[in-house]
Design an enzyme around this catalytic site. Structure first.
Site, PDB file in Angstrom:
ATOM      1  N   MET A 198       6.767   7.792  13.559  1.00  0.00           N
ATOM      2  CA  MET A 198       5.632   6.878  13.473  1.00  0.00           C
ATOM      3  C   MET A 198       4.985   6.998  12.093  1.00  0.00           C
ATOM      4  O   MET A 198       5.617   6.758  11.105  1.00  0.00           O
ATOM      5  CB  MET A 198       4.646   7.172  14.598  1.00  0.00           C
ATOM      6  CG  MET A 198       5.254   6.857  15.961  1.00  0.00           C
ATOM      7  SD  MET A 198       5.670   5.114  16.126  1.00  0.00           S
ATOM      8  CE  MET A 198       7.257   5.220  16.896  1.00  0.00           C
ATOM      9  N   CYS A 199       3.723   7.355  11.963  1.00  0.00           N
ATOM     10  CA  CYS A 199       3.024   7.613  10.698  1.00  0.00           C
ATOM     11  C   CYS A 199       2.113   6.463  10.270  1.00  0.00           C
ATOM     12  O   CYS A 199       2.289   5.317  10.675  1.00  0.00           O
ATOM     13  CB  CYS A 199       3.959   7.941   9.543  1.00  0.00           C
ATOM     14  SG  CYS A 199       5.216   9.181   9.890  1.00  0.00           S
TER      15      CYS A 199
END
Length: 329
Positions: A1-2
């Protein structure tokens, strides 16, 4: 994700924050990589170069640069994008292994504009590599930003690089692709729409929150306040720890965060599983040709009494440069 977000007007400084969200520990250490190191593409060796700029990078498994900044104030950030399609290998084009993709730009460019132009002119391909421990092949895109506040997002879609280059592109998360993220943002109140600011951990919701809150930060009175302000935004877009869901193996939690001050050349690292914030000041590092590479072991002592904390610029241990994962022969 991030999540990645730029604050381009933090009392005269450009700050960039990012969350690293992943479903397992990435064995991250910090690396000091000086000028003059010889590298190649990790694929065929047909593309080789000598690092013009020194950098500090956060590595994954000590084999891949996933975040970092060079001494010219160019920074880069690898994030997940499930829609990534790098296409079939074309040996007539220059290639970069996924492991060294970010490092190429940190080694060779001072500005986003020059890096973005090279991507378009070279038609470079990215070659994905499997994690040697699990065989998992990441699907990622790349954000670049520089000390002028410029920004670019590079995504491989349908086998070709798409470069979204504009200093207004301050936020990047994950799926869907960046053009669709921009359209979804227009549906939110404050960005042209009527929907309330969303609160889930979906990438599009994190995108909206990061865009909303970074645009409302107060002017900081110091570098410490600026870093704190950026942390407040990326922590709002962070993902809490969770029990693994076998039906959603891609679901991630935030495992560490960074703030890069591209103007004052300070790199701040914060682990979500360790008690201390630490930072590196570039003016205390030797990036010159012939200087020794260094490694800051973040995986060692993590106790409250002995763990790394504060300014760790002088605590890199001399070591050979990081060896990047390469495509098997």
């Amino acid at each position: 994700m991030c999540t990645r977000v730029i604050w381009p007007d933090a009392a005269g400084a450009v700050l960039v924050g990012r969350n690293m969200d992943y479903h397992r520990d990435t064995g991250t250490n910090l690396w000091l990589l000086p000028q003059g190191i010889e590298r190649n593409d990790g694929v065929s060796g047909s593309l080789s170069w000598t690092a013009e700029y020194g950098s500090v990078v956060a590595g994954a498994f000590d084999m891949m640069s996933v975040d970092g900044m060079n001494e010219a104030g160019l920074a880069g950030h690898i994030l997940w994008l499930a829609e990534s399609d790098y296409g079939s290998r074309d040996t007539s084009k220059p290639s970069l292994s996924m492991a060294i993709w970010l490092q190429y730009f940190l080694d060779n460019f001072a500005t986003v504009a020059d890096a973005a132009a090279w991507i378009v002119d070279s038609d470079v391909q990215v070659v994905p590599l499997g994690d040697p421990a699990t065989g998992e092949v990441p699907a990622v895109h790349l954000a670049l930003d520089d000390a002028t506040g410029d920004s670019a997002i590079i995504e491989y879609l349908d086998g070709k690089a798409t470069v979204w280059h504009d200093r207004d592109y301050r936020v990047m998360t994950n799926s869907p692709s960046f053009d669709k993220q921009i359209e979804l943002l227009k549906e939110v109140d404050g960005f042209g729409g009527t929907k309330p600011l969303p609160g889930t951990t979906l990438a599009s919701d994190r995108f909206a929150r990061a865009a909303y809150y970074v645009g409302r930060l107060p002017e900081p009175k110091s570098e410490v306040e600026a870093v704190a302000g950026m942390f407040s935004v990326i922590r709002n877009a962070a993902q809490p720890f969770r029990i693994p869901d076998p039906d959603k193996p891609y679901a991630s939690q935030t495992i560490w965060q960074t703030v890069s001050d591209l103007t004052n050349k300070r790199y701040v690292f914060d682990s979500t599983t360790r008690p201390n914030v630490l930072w590196v000041d570039f003016d205390k590092l030797d990036f010159s040709v012939g200087a020794q590479a260094g490694k800051l072991d973040l995986m060692g002592d993590t106790s409250l009494e002995g763990g790394l904390a504060g300014n760790v610029s002088r605590r890199f241990e001399e070591t050979p440069p990081m060896q990047f994962l390469t495509l098997p022969a």
